[in-house]
Write an enzyme that holds these catalytic residues in place. Structure first.
Site, short mmCIF file in Angstrom:
data_model
loop_
_atom_site.label_atom_id
_atom_site.label_comp_id
_atom_site.label_asym_id
_atom_site.label_seq_id
_atom_site.Cartn_x
_atom_site.Cartn_y
_atom_site.Cartn_z
N ASP A 1 0.86 -1.17 0.00
CA ASP A 1 0.00 0.00 0.00
C ASP A 1 0.91 1.23 0.00
O ASP A 1 2.14 1.13 0.06
CB ASP A 1 -0.96 -0.03 1.20
CG ASP A 1 -2.19 0.83 0.95
OD1 ASP A 1 -3.22 0.61 1.58
OD2 ASP A 1 -2.11 1.75 0.09
C1 GLC Z 1 -4.31 4.32 -0.14
C2 GLC Z 1 -5.22 3.18 0.24
C3 GLC Z 1 -5.34 2.13 -0.81
C4 GLC Z 1 -5.21 2.76 -2.18
C5 GLC Z 1 -3.79 3.30 -2.31
C6 GLC Z 1 -3.55 3.98 -3.66
O1 GLC Z 1 -3.57 4.76 0.96
O2 GLC Z 1 -4.97 2.52 1.47
O3 GLC Z 1 -6.61 1.48 -0.63
O4 GLC Z 1 -5.46 1.79 -3.19
O5 GLC Z 1 -3.47 4.19 -1.26
O6 GLC Z 1 -4.33 5.12 -3.75
#
Ligand code: GLC
Length: 719
Positions: A267
């Site tokens: 993430d």
């Molecule tokens: C965010 C979220 C995730 C998302 C990623 C990209 O922090 O936790 O669900 O897909 O970043 O935006």
């Protein structure tokens, strides 16, 4: 390309080129990165350089056919081996046409429509150049203080698993390689992100492996069984180790036990965040732990790019691990046909044709109707056609109805409730805000009272602002904002019928409105066509059919409160309220205000004639349970007949009931249908203390009804 060609390509890549494939950065960094001076501010502080940007293998968050075609062209000109970029984005409940938030979609219990919403989102995204969506989010949730409950389908592992499959089917279709208007899906957040302590985002998750496997893992596994191409690691720790560096979770369960061979992406900055967790001393250790765990792509931090070369040089990381990761990335790019056609579905003409088209908007409308849940109705709804209506509240005329993660959906495109009502009840409708989301002026209040005094019925449009849920949107107090409750009090004094429409991203503590209103319609964040759907529900052109997939607590003090709980050794006997030494509160009921599976209709359904084909079964046999459901009301309605089972005694304690099946049926007034469920041994399996997933002979109860509380029941044995 075939596998041999992919393998040959890998052998031609330098170590630096391989490691560049493991970095994903946001699109804005790719614009104008002719020299490092372009990287300033937070990215420079994070150690991102122009060179890293130019070489990175995938892009986060860019959309638009022309932009993506241009960036891909520019990138390939500089790519020695012509390896195209992957474009990924958060298409969670729609792209341009925005559907209700996933928690609302879950309340539709309509798997086909859920699949269709994902298919439409994929089509709009793919023609806009996107290849991968960071969805479905299937984290099981039991704590509405957590802002991201809006993003999941609720508290039940069985239902979440069915929705996970439906979303993956919708995004990917049956032949992803052949269909340029589909997306590769990325199930998230692995694992158990929804169990953050206190409902506080990014907080610690700690539970037994048995609990993890019994409740939190099934939906991720379901998505992968449906062919989901990617997995995203979660921010949280799992048994003390951050998921992004958790070898047991990633290599042990995801790769070795489940056989997942696709891409695992971190993430946002979750690899570097192992330092803050206290699980890595520095970026180098974070890179080491993440690569050991098998995280293939690092999102938004340069730990891999900066430290993998020396980790390989020093022998701490074998280059074969890098090759594995790069191969997975090349294989997805190849599966999407990007080597032959780096622009895949990107098509400006098609973009203009399909984005927000009428067909897609109709689907969004249908899902908004079916996701709404009628929580209370003392015959105030549907509104009488000739009644004069005062529509009052911050959502009476407001565009903020798309909810978090609404991608490129435009709030100004959304059909607002006031607009839709004016189109439907011309002449006898007045609207007034009465207050803002959390502020109120004397003038606002007076105008609202004036409108209400002139009306036969008051429709309240209340709720959370969309920023009060979603990522980083955790709340300790889940009531409606104080000024909105004050507005309710003022209007209640007028003694007129009140119907409340609630816009929100989570189950709320409905104190201050649930008792005061004569009807309560839960509409969540209903998406682009929300206003039209709600208006049709209010005037009776549509009949509510949604059923809650997450319990509504009486108060935050009850949290966590969920239907598939255990009985405890001192269960409270509701008929003996004076008992002290039982599992209860002295200031609140144990049960939620509204249970899992709950929802009303403008008609009524009666259940009768529960029959079970036998009192016992072997593991090789099955039983059939049947019930008669009658529409005893005056209008056609959709009923979701639910089957729950309880294992009375287990090697570990077993929940009071667990959803094991449901059937949605439409019944005309006066019509009766027989509903049958087949009970088989696989429904009775559970994780034992040694993690064996098996059933035990013994006594069971089954429950069939309109929700998890009001059920008919029967008993049977597994012998
Ligand atoms: C965010 C979220 C995730 C998302 C990623 C990209 O922090 O936790 O669900 O897909 O970043 O935006």
């Amino acid at each position: 390309m075939d596998q041999k060609q992919i393998n040959d390509l890998l052998t031609k890549m330098t170590l630096e080129e391989k490691i560049s494939q493991l970095l994903q950065l946001t699109a804005n960094l790719h614009e104008g990165t002719e020299d490092q001076s372009q990287i300033t501010g937070p990215m420079e502080e994070m150690g991102i350089t122009g060179e890293m940007v130019r070489a990175s293998g995938s892009v986060l968050g860019l959309s638009g056919a022309a932009s993506i075609i241009a960036l891909q062209q520019d990138y390939l000109k500089k790519s020695r081996l012509g390896i195209p970029l992957l474009f990924m984005a958060d298409v969670v409940h729609g792209f341009k046409t925005i559907f209700p938030i996933p928690l609302a979609i879950g309340c539709s219990w309509d798997l086909e429509l859920a699949e269709k919403s994902a298919e439409i989102a994929a089509r709009e995204s793919a023609v806009s150049g996107i290849h991968v969506t960071f969805a479905p989010m299937v984290d099981l949730v039991r704590d509405p203080r957590w802002g991201r409950v809006m993003e999941t389908t609720g508290e039940d592992p069985y239902l979440n698993s069915l929705f996970a499959r439906a979303f993956v089917r919708g995004y990917q279709g049956s032949e992803l390689a052949e269909d340029n208007e589909r997306l590769a899906a990325c199930v998230k957040h692995f694992a158990a992100y929804g169990a953050a302590e206190g409902g506080r985002d990014y907080n610690t998750v700690d539970m037994s492996e048995r609990q993890l496997r019994e409740y939190y893992l099934p939906a991720y596994k379901a998505a992968l069984d449906e062919g989901c191409e990617m997995v995203m690691a979660s921010f949280n720790t799992v048994d003390g180790i951050p998921a992004s560096g958790n070898e047991k979770l990633m290599r042990g369960i995801l790769r070795d036990e489940w056989g997942f061979e696709g891409i695992l992406i971190s993430d946002w900055a979750s690899i570097r965040e192992m330092i803050a967790h206290g699980a890595a001393e520095d970026d180098c250790e974070a890179a080491y732990r993440a690569m050991r765990a098998g995280v293939d792509i690092e999102m938004m931090t340069p730990c891999y790019v900066q430290h993998l070369p020396q980790l390989i040089e020093s022998g701490r990381i074998d280059e074969s691990l890098i090759d594995e990761a790069v191969l997975r990335i090349l294989q997805l790019k190849n599966k999407l046909g990007l080597f032959e056609n780096p622009f895949r579905g990107a098509d400006p003409e098609r973009e203009r044709e399909v984005l927000f088209c009428d067909e897609h908007r109709r689907a969004a409308y249908d899902l908004a109707v079916k996701s709404s849940v009628l929580l209370k109705n003392n015959s105030v709804l549907p509104l009488q056609p000739d009644s004069s209506i005062a529509l009052i509240g911050p959502f009476a005329d407001h565009e903020d109805i798309l909810g978090w993660w609404s991608c490129v959906g435009a709030k100004e495109d959304a059909v607002q409730l006031g607009t839709a009502m004016r189109e439907r009840v011309s002449g006898n409708l007045t609207t007034a805000s009465g207050c803002g989301f959390d502020t109120m002026t004397a003038e606002q209040l007076e105008k609202a009272l004036e409108a209400a005094r002139e009306a036969d019925v008051i429709v309240l449009a209340l709720g959370e602002e969309s920023t009060m849920s979603g990522e980083g949107g955790s709340r300790t107090d889940i009531t409606l904002p104080e000024v909105q409750l004050e507005l309710v009090k003022h209007l209640k004094k007028l003694g007129k019928p009140i119907a409340a429409v609630i816009f929100n991203g989570r189950p709320l503590d409905l104190h201050g409105v649930f008792d005061e209103a004569d009807a309560v319609l839960e509409v969540w964040f209903p998406g682009s066509e929300g206003g039209a759907a709600i208006a049709d529900l209010l005037i009776g052109r549509a009949n509510p059919s949604g059923r809650l997939t997450m319990s509504f607590p009486h108060s935050a003090g009850q949290i966590p409160v969920y239907y598939n709980a255990f009985n405890t050794g001192r269960p409270m006997d509701p008929s003996k309220t004076g008992e002290r030494y039982v599992s209860k509160y002295i200031d609140s009921p144990n049960e939620p205000l509204l249970p899992f599976g709950y929802g009303l209709s403008y008609t009524c359904f009666e259940y009768g004639g529960l029959h079970i084909s036998g009192s016992e079964m072997t593991a090789e046999q099955h039983l059939t349970a049947s019930v008669e459901v009658t529409n005893t009301g005056t209008r056609t309605g959709i009923e979701t007949v639910q089957l729950y089972i309880r294992d009375i005694t287990g090697e570990v304690v077993r929940p009071l009931r667990e959803l094991k099946g449901f059937q949605r049926l439409e019944l005309q007034p006066g019509e009766t249908k027989m509903v049958e469920f087949s009970i088989s041994e696989d429904m009775l399996r559970y994780h034992h203390s040694d993690l064996r997933f098996t059933s035990d002979p013994g006594s069971f109860q089954l429950f069939i009804g309109p929700n998890s509380r009001d059920t008919l029941q029967a008993a049977f044995k597994l012998i």
